[in-house]
Design a protein around this motif. Sequence first.
Motif, PDB file in Angstrom:
ATOM      1  N   ASP A  72     -33.155-129.339  52.162  1.00 33.40           N
ATOM      2  CA  ASP A  72     -33.603-128.912  50.827  1.00 33.40           C
ATOM      3  C   ASP A  72     -32.931-129.771  49.765  1.00 33.40           C
ATOM      4  N   HIS A  73     -33.651-130.034  48.677  1.00 29.06           N
ATOM      5  CA  HIS A  73     -33.065-130.839  47.610  1.00 29.06           C
ATOM      6  C   HIS A  73     -33.750-130.557  46.286  1.00 29.06           C
ATOM      7  N   ASP A  74     -33.119-130.985  45.222  1.00 30.62           N
ATOM      8  CA  ASP A  74     -33.676-130.876  43.880  1.00 30.62           C
ATOM      9  C   ASP A  74     -34.482-132.127  43.552  1.00 30.62           C
ATOM     10  N   SER A  75     -35.518-131.946  42.744  1.00 34.37           N
ATOM     11  CA  SER A  75     -36.362-133.056  42.303  1.00 34.37           C
ATOM     12  C   SER A  75     -36.524-132.990  40.793  1.00 34.37           C
ATOM     13  N   ASP A  76     -36.818-134.128  40.183  1.00 36.11           N
ATOM     14  CA  ASP A  76     -37.124-134.140  38.755  1.00 36.11           C
ATOM     15  C   ASP A  76     -37.980-135.359  38.438  1.00 36.11           C
ATOM     16  N   GLY A  77     -38.532-135.368  37.240  1.00 36.44           N
ATOM     17  CA  GLY A  77     -39.373-136.492  36.833  1.00 36.44           C
ATOM     18  C   GLY A  77     -40.253-136.127  35.662  1.00 36.44           C
ATOM     19  N   LEU A  78     -41.279-136.943  35.434  1.00 31.81           N
ATOM     20  CA  LEU A  78     -42.157-136.808  34.282  1.00 31.81           C
ATOM     21  C   LEU A  78     -43.584-136.516  34.730  1.00 31.81           C
ATOM     22  N   PHE A  79     -44.380-135.981  33.801  1.00 37.41           N
ATOM     23  CA  PHE A  79     -45.791-135.752  34.060  1.00 37.41           C
ATOM     24  C   PHE A  79     -46.572-135.919  32.761  1.00 37.41           C
ATOM     25  N   GLY A  80     -47.861-136.116  32.886  1.00 41.50           N
ATOM     26  CA  GLY A  80     -48.745-136.200  31.726  1.00 41.50           C
ATOM     27  C   GLY A  80     -50.173-135.952  32.156  1.00 41.50           C
ATOM     28  N   GLY A  81     -50.966-135.342  31.278  1.00 35.94           N
ATOM     29  CA  GLY A  81     -52.338-135.045  31.659  1.00 35.94           C
ATOM     30  C   GLY A  81     -53.154-134.493  30.514  1.00 35.94           C
ATOM     31  N   ILE A  82     -54.217-133.792  30.861  1.00 33.56           N
ATOM     32  CA  ILE A  82     -55.151-133.248  29.882  1.00 33.56           C
ATOM     33  C   ILE A  82     -55.352-131.759  30.149  1.00 33.56           C
ATOM     34  N   TYR A  83     -55.863-131.066  29.134  1.00 31.72           N
ATOM     35  CA  TYR A  83     -56.185-129.655  29.293  1.00 31.72           C
ATOM     36  C   TYR A  83     -57.334-129.300  28.356  1.00 31.72           C
ATOM     37  N   GLY A  84     -57.985-128.195  28.628  1.00 32.33           N
ATOM     38  CA  GLY A  84     -59.063-127.702  27.792  1.00 32.33           C
ATOM     39  C   GLY A  84     -59.310-126.246  28.087  1.00 32.33           C
ATOM     40  N   GLY A  85     -60.041-125.582  27.190  1.00 33.55           N
ATOM     41  CA  GLY A  85     -60.305-124.172  27.403  1.00 33.55           C
ATOM     42  C   GLY A  85     -61.079-123.564  26.261  1.00 33.55           C
ATOM     43  N   TYR A  86     -61.044-122.239  26.210  1.00 37.15           N
ATOM     44  CA  TYR A  86     -61.771-121.501  25.169  1.00 37.15           C
ATOM     45  C   TYR A  86     -60.977-120.257  24.816  1.00 37.15           C
ATOM     46  N   ASP A  87     -60.873-119.975  23.511  1.00 39.51           N
ATOM     47  CA  ASP A  87     -60.175-118.794  23.012  1.00 39.51           C
ATOM     48  C   ASP A  87     -61.145-117.855  22.304  1.00 39.51           C
ATOM     49  N   PHE A  88     -60.868-116.554  22.419  1.00 40.18           N
ATOM     50  CA  PHE A  88     -61.587-115.513  21.693  1.00 40.18           C
ATOM     51  C   PHE A  88     -60.558-114.754  20.860  1.00 40.18           C
ATOM     52  N   GLN A  89     -60.883-114.464  19.596  1.00 37.74           N
ATOM     53  CA  GLN A  89     -59.934-113.788  18.722  1.00 37.74           C
ATOM     54  C   GLN A  89     -60.503-112.464  18.246  1.00 37.74           C
ATOM     55  N   SER A  90     -59.653-111.422  18.280  1.00 39.39           N
ATOM     56  CA  SER A  90     -59.988-110.113  17.743  1.00 39.39           C
ATOM     57  C   SER A  90     -58.797-109.634  16.931  1.00 39.39           C
ATOM     58  N   GLY A  91     -58.923-109.711  15.606  1.00 36.86           N
ATOM     59  CA  GLY A  91     -57.774-109.419  14.762  1.00 36.86           C
ATOM     60  C   GLY A  91     -56.685-110.439  15.005  1.00 36.86           C
ATOM     61  N   ALA A  92     -55.481-109.973  15.270  1.00 32.81           N
ATOM     62  CA  ALA A  92     -54.371-110.879  15.574  1.00 32.81           C
ATOM     63  C   ALA A  92     -54.273-111.196  17.055  1.00 32.81           C
ATOM     64  N   ASN A  93     -55.131-110.590  17.885  1.00 35.91           N
ATOM     65  CA  ASN A  93     -55.098-110.813  19.325  1.00 35.91           C
ATOM     66  C   ASN A  93     -55.980-111.990  19.709  1.00 35.91           C
ATOM     67  N   VAL A  94     -55.439-112.876  20.536  1.00 31.88           N
ATOM     68  CA  VAL A  94     -56.181-114.055  20.987  1.00 31.88           C
ATOM     69  C   VAL A  94     -56.189-114.056  22.514  1.00 31.88           C
TER      70      VAL A  94
END
Length: 221
Positions: A72-94
């Motif tokens: 077992d060992h520890d790992s580390d490093g960098l990442f990068g990418g994209i994301y997308g989605g959709y939000d619905f809002q009702s009052g202060a709730n999202v």
Amino acid sequence: MFIKNLGIIAGVAASLGASAALAGNVAPAPAPAPIIAPALVDWSGPFVGAQFGGGFADTDFRYRGATPNAADHDSDGLFGGIYGGYDFQSGANVFGVDLAYNFADITGSTECPNPTFTCSSELEDFGAIRGRYGRAFNDILIYGAAGYAFGDAKADAARAGAAPVFLDNSASVDGWTAALGVQKMLQSGWALRGEVAYYDLASSTGAIVADSGDPARSAWT
């Protein structure tokens, strides 16, 4: 008593007279402009974006017949990418859903149970499909997210100056993820977000297994 009262009345009259004289020579002051409250930010709708960051991992390495978790060992490093989605809002709730995919170089290594070899691992890519819930404070959104996680990882055992023992060592892994984040809506319609996420890509659902045809490789599970 009489003089004091008279003095007070005279003073009031003088004040009233001065006010009447000024009113006859000066146009009345314009009424103050009404105060308009700033429009509330609407978080509903589709979104896309790019992200980058750093990751830390605890890699579980298992050998058949060896001391459990010997590599077992520890790992580390960098990442990068994209994301997308959709939000619905009702009052202060999202409420919303999002999908993300990242290229990654999160690596680590340690001695194998046979110390003449080095055991290493690399998370090559990962992503998630998540549900989100947040509370909007006008242009600030604080949210939590959780869902299904997936990725591709590989592992190796190699001796210095020699080829890796396991040549076919990549596998798909999956599991779950949970995150907390905050977003700031900018006037341009863009948003900045920061997030801390935990990924559990369990070996039980995506074990990295070597080819069984080679006795040397069959020691790997």
